[in-house]
Design a protein around this motif. Structure first.
Motif, PDB file in Angstrom:
ATOM      1  N   ILE A  73     -29.928  14.361 -21.974  1.00  0.00           N
ATOM      2  CA  ILE A  73     -30.262  14.002 -20.521  1.00  0.00           C
ATOM      3  C   ILE A  73     -29.152  12.788 -20.093  1.00  0.00           C
ATOM      4  N   GLN A  74     -29.183  11.782 -21.089  1.00  0.00           N
ATOM      5  CA  GLN A  74     -28.090  10.832 -20.792  1.00  0.00           C
ATOM      6  C   GLN A  74     -26.953  11.404 -20.903  1.00  0.00           C
ATOM      7  N   SER A  75     -26.380  12.095 -21.810  1.00  0.00           N
ATOM      8  CA  SER A  75     -24.880  12.557 -21.792  1.00  0.00           C
ATOM      9  C   SER A  75     -24.584  13.379 -20.287  1.00  0.00           C
ATOM     10  N   ASN A  76     -25.635  14.272 -19.945  1.00  0.00           N
ATOM     11  CA  ASN A  76     -25.426  14.720 -18.963  1.00  0.00           C
ATOM     12  C   ASN A  76     -25.401  14.091 -17.702  1.00  0.00           C
ATOM     13  N   ALA A  77     -26.204  12.866 -17.654  1.00  0.00           N
ATOM     14  CA  ALA A  77     -25.974  11.995 -16.594  1.00  0.00           C
ATOM     15  C   ALA A  77     -24.883  11.455 -16.248  1.00  0.00           C
ATOM     16  N   LEU A  78     -24.224  11.132 -17.513  1.00  0.00           N
ATOM     17  CA  LEU A  78     -22.865  10.317 -17.392  1.00  0.00           C
ATOM     18  C   LEU A  78     -21.820  11.556 -16.896  1.00  0.00           C
ATOM     19  N   LEU A 101     -12.789   6.641 -20.703  1.00  0.00           N
ATOM     20  CA  LEU A 101     -14.038   6.952 -20.242  1.00  0.00           C
ATOM     21  C   LEU A 101     -14.027   8.560 -20.261  1.00  0.00           C
ATOM     22  N   THR A 102     -13.122   9.165 -19.555  1.00  0.00           N
ATOM     23  CA  THR A 102     -13.041  10.756 -19.787  1.00  0.00           C
ATOM     24  C   THR A 102     -13.128  11.413 -21.172  1.00  0.00           C
ATOM     25  N   GLY A 103     -12.391  10.757 -22.122  1.00  0.00           N
ATOM     26  CA  GLY A 103     -12.416  11.009 -23.697  1.00  0.00           C
ATOM     27  C   GLY A 103     -13.748  10.691 -24.170  1.00  0.00           C
ATOM     28  N   GLY A 104     -14.389   9.713 -23.839  1.00  0.00           N
ATOM     29  CA  GLY A 104     -15.766   9.373 -24.370  1.00  0.00           C
ATOM     30  C   GLY A 104     -16.793  10.464 -23.897  1.00  0.00           C
ATOM     31  N   THR A 105     -16.675  10.776 -22.498  1.00  0.00           N
ATOM     32  CA  THR A 105     -17.605  11.696 -21.687  1.00  0.00           C
ATOM     33  C   THR A 105     -17.339  12.930 -22.467  1.00  0.00           C
ATOM     34  N   LEU A 106     -16.320  13.436 -22.571  1.00  0.00           N
ATOM     35  CA  LEU A 106     -16.232  14.702 -23.358  1.00  0.00           C
ATOM     36  C   LEU A 106     -16.693  14.754 -24.496  1.00  0.00           C
ATOM     37  N   LEU A 107     -16.723  13.537 -25.566  1.00  0.00           N
ATOM     38  CA  LEU A 107     -17.094  13.556 -26.785  1.00  0.00           C
ATOM     39  C   LEU A 107     -18.627  13.728 -26.739  1.00  0.00           C
ATOM     40  N   TYR A 108     -19.408  12.997 -25.944  1.00  0.00           N
ATOM     41  CA  TYR A 108     -20.760  13.089 -25.999  1.00  0.00           C
ATOM     42  C   TYR A 108     -21.584  14.353 -25.512  1.00  0.00           C
ATOM     43  N   ILE A 109     -20.891  14.859 -24.404  1.00  0.00           N
ATOM     44  CA  ILE A 109     -21.240  16.005 -23.931  1.00  0.00           C
ATOM     45  C   ILE A 109     -20.922  17.256 -25.103  1.00  0.00           C
ATOM     46  N   SER A 110     -19.877  17.137 -25.797  1.00  0.00           N
ATOM     47  CA  SER A 110     -19.610  17.826 -26.708  1.00  0.00           C
ATOM     48  C   SER A 110     -20.408  17.963 -28.069  1.00  0.00           C
ATOM     49  N   ILE A 111     -21.008  16.530 -28.278  1.00  0.00           N
ATOM     50  CA  ILE A 111     -22.172  16.317 -29.364  1.00  0.00           C
ATOM     51  C   ILE A 111     -23.368  17.081 -28.730  1.00  0.00           C
ATOM     52  N   THR A 112     -23.399  16.929 -27.709  1.00  0.00           N
ATOM     53  CA  THR A 112     -24.993  17.502 -26.972  1.00  0.00           C
ATOM     54  C   THR A 112     -24.953  18.871 -27.273  1.00  0.00           C
ATOM     55  N   GLY A 113     -23.601  19.784 -26.786  1.00  0.00           N
ATOM     56  CA  GLY A 113     -23.711  20.987 -26.917  1.00  0.00           C
ATOM     57  C   GLY A 113     -23.672  21.705 -28.466  1.00  0.00           C
ATOM     58  N   LEU A 114     -22.824  21.024 -29.314  1.00  0.00           N
ATOM     59  CA  LEU A 114     -22.652  21.251 -30.592  1.00  0.00           C
ATOM     60  C   LEU A 114     -23.848  21.131 -31.487  1.00  0.00           C
ATOM     61  N   THR A 151     -22.384  22.608 -18.988  1.00  0.00           N
ATOM     62  CA  THR A 151     -21.516  21.575 -18.852  1.00  0.00           C
ATOM     63  C   THR A 151     -20.579  21.198 -19.967  1.00  0.00           C
ATOM     64  N   PRO A 152     -21.222  21.390 -21.208  1.00  0.00           N
ATOM     65  CA  PRO A 152     -20.157  21.092 -22.397  1.00  0.00           C
ATOM     66  C   PRO A 152     -18.840  22.184 -22.205  1.00  0.00           C
ATOM     67  N   ILE A 153     -19.169  23.403 -21.927  1.00  0.00           N
ATOM     68  CA  ILE A 153     -17.817  24.182 -21.654  1.00  0.00           C
ATOM     69  C   ILE A 153     -17.070  23.825 -20.515  1.00  0.00           C
ATOM     70  N   ALA A 154     -17.590  23.366 -19.532  1.00  0.00           N
ATOM     71  CA  ALA A 154     -16.869  23.153 -18.234  1.00  0.00           C
ATOM     72  C   ALA A 154     -16.360  21.626 -18.299  1.00  0.00           C
ATOM     73  N   VAL A 155     -16.821  20.832 -19.184  1.00  0.00           N
ATOM     74  CA  VAL A 155     -16.192  19.477 -19.547  1.00  0.00           C
ATOM     75  C   VAL A 155     -14.685  19.768 -20.445  1.00  0.00           C
ATOM     76  N   LEU A 156     -15.149  20.624 -21.078  1.00  0.00           N
ATOM     77  CA  LEU A 156     -13.858  20.761 -22.195  1.00  0.00           C
ATOM     78  C   LEU A 156     -12.798  21.522 -21.424  1.00  0.00           C
ATOM     79  N   ALA A 157     -13.235  22.587 -20.645  1.00  0.00           N
ATOM     80  CA  ALA A 157     -12.134  23.395 -19.745  1.00  0.00           C
ATOM     81  C   ALA A 157     -11.328  22.246 -18.928  1.00  0.00           C
ATOM     82  N   ASP A 158     -12.131  21.335 -18.238  1.00  0.00           N
ATOM     83  CA  ASP A 158     -11.642  20.323 -17.242  1.00  0.00           C
ATOM     84  C   ASP A 158     -10.493  19.387 -18.146  1.00  0.00           C
ATOM     85  N   TRP A 159     -10.962  19.043 -19.302  1.00  0.00           N
ATOM     86  CA  TRP A 159     -10.017  18.180 -20.080  1.00  0.00           C
ATOM     87  C   TRP A 159      -8.891  18.664 -20.453  1.00  0.00           C
TER      88      TRP A 159
END
Length: 266
Positions: A73-78, A101-114, A151-159
Motif C-alpha cells: 500500500i505504501q509503495s502504491n501510494a508513493l 525520486l523516480t528511481g526510488g519509486t521504480l525500485l519500491y514498486i518493483s519490490i512489491t511486484g517481484l 502498477t509495477p509493469i506500468a511504472v517500469l514501462a514509463d521509466w
C-alpha cells in the motif's frame, strides 16, 4: 569618434604559469528545452489513478490502519503521488522530477511486484500466503491485480520509454535501501507490541518472528536486502544504457527542419 568593435575578437593568449580553466560540461537538461508531453502526462495520470484506485479499494474493504501498514500500500501510494506530480510537469512543460525520486519509486514498486509474484504466491518457496486460502474475488481481486501487477509493469514501462536518464550513480542504490530497512524495523516493532496469537501480527511470512525467530528473520532480511541492492544497482546500470526519449524527439525535430534543405530546391 569611437571605432566600431570588430566582429571577430581573437582569443587572448594563455598566461604563462597559469593553467587553463577546465572545460565546462553543460548538462543535457540545460540544452534540451522541456516541452509539453501530453501523451506522457496522460499515461502517468492513468498509472497514478490505477495505484490510487487499488489503495482506495483496500482501505474501504479493510481496516485502514492495518491496510496502511503494508509495504504494498505504501509503495502504491508513493506511485500515485509521484506520478501525479510527474504528469503535471509533463503537461506544463516543466523540468522532470529528480532521478533519485523516480528511481526510488521504480525500485519500491518493483519490490512489491517481484516479492508478491516470486515469493508470496510461490507455494514451493515456504512463504506463500495463498495456501488454504480461497482465491480473491470481486473488488478484492481488482485491487490485488492493480497493486501487484498493473502498477509495477506500468511504472517500469514509463521509466524505460518515457523518462529521461538522470544518470543515476551507485550511491543512489544504497540510499534507496533506507526505506526497506526502516520498514523492516517498523514491521518487527509493530509485531512486538501486539499480543502473541493476534491475527496478522506480522504482515509478511518472512518476517514472522513466531515462525522463524529473530535469527531466521535476520537471515531472511539479509537475503532480501542483498537482492534489493542488486536490483537497485541494475536500475543504475540500465539508466546509463537506456536511450534518451527527449533526445530522440529533438533529433526527429531537427531532421524534419533540415530535410527540405538537404534535398535541394525543386
Amino acid at each position: 569618434m569611437i571605432a566600431p568593435l570588430p566582429k571577430d575578437i581573437p582569443d587572448l593568449p594563455a598566461i604563462p604559469g597559469v593553467p587553463p580553466p577546465p572545460p565546462s560540461i553543460v548538462p543535457a537538461t540545460a540544452v534540451v528545452a522541456p516541452t509539453r508531453r501530453p501523451l506522457a502526462a496522460a499515461f502517468r495520470l492513468l498509472v497514478a489513478l490505477a495505484a490510487a484506485t487499488g489503495v482506495t479499494i483496500d482501505l474501504v474493504l479493510g481496516n485502514p490502519v492495518h491496510v496502511l501498514s503494508h509495504f504494498t500500500i505504501q509503495s502504491n501510494a508513493l506511485v500515485a503521488l509521484v506520478f501525479t506530480a510527474s504528469a503535471w510537469r509533463a503537461w506544463t512543460a516543466r523540468r522532470p522530477l529528480p532521478g533519485m525520486l523516480t528511481g526510488g519509486t521504480l525500485l519500491y514498486i518493483s519490490i512489491t511486484g517481484l516479492v508478491y509474484h516470486l515469493i508470496l504466491t510461490n507455494q514451493a518457496g515456504g512463504f506463500s500466503i495463498t495456501d488454504d486460502v480461497a482465491p480473491l474475488t470481486g473488488w478484492q481481486a481488482v485491487a490485488n491485480h492493480l497493486l501487484h501487477t498493473v502498477t509495477p509493469i506500468a511504472v517500469l514501462a514509463d521509466w524505460l520509454l518515457l523518462t529521461r536518464p538522470t544518470p543515476l550513480v551507485v550511491r543512489n542504490a544504497a540510499t534507496w535501501l533506507v526505506y526497506p530497512l526502516a520498514y523492516l524495523a517498523f514491521s518487527l516493532a509493530r509485531g512486538a507490541m501486539m499480543s502473541p496469537g493476534t491475527p496478522l501480527r506480522y504482515l509478511y511470512p518472512f518476517v514472522d518472528v513466531d515462525r522463524h525467530g529473530y535469527a531466521g528473520i535476520l537471515g531472511n532480511a539479509a537475503i532480501l536486502g542483498l537482492a534489493f541492492y542488486v536490483l537497485a544497482l541494475l536500475a543504475v546500470a540500465v539508466d546509463h544504457l537506456r536511450p534518451d526519449p527527449a533526445r530522440r524527439r529533438v533529433l526527429r525535430r531537427e531532421n524534419r527542419i533540415s530535410s527540405p534543405a538537404s534535398s535541394g530546391l525543386k
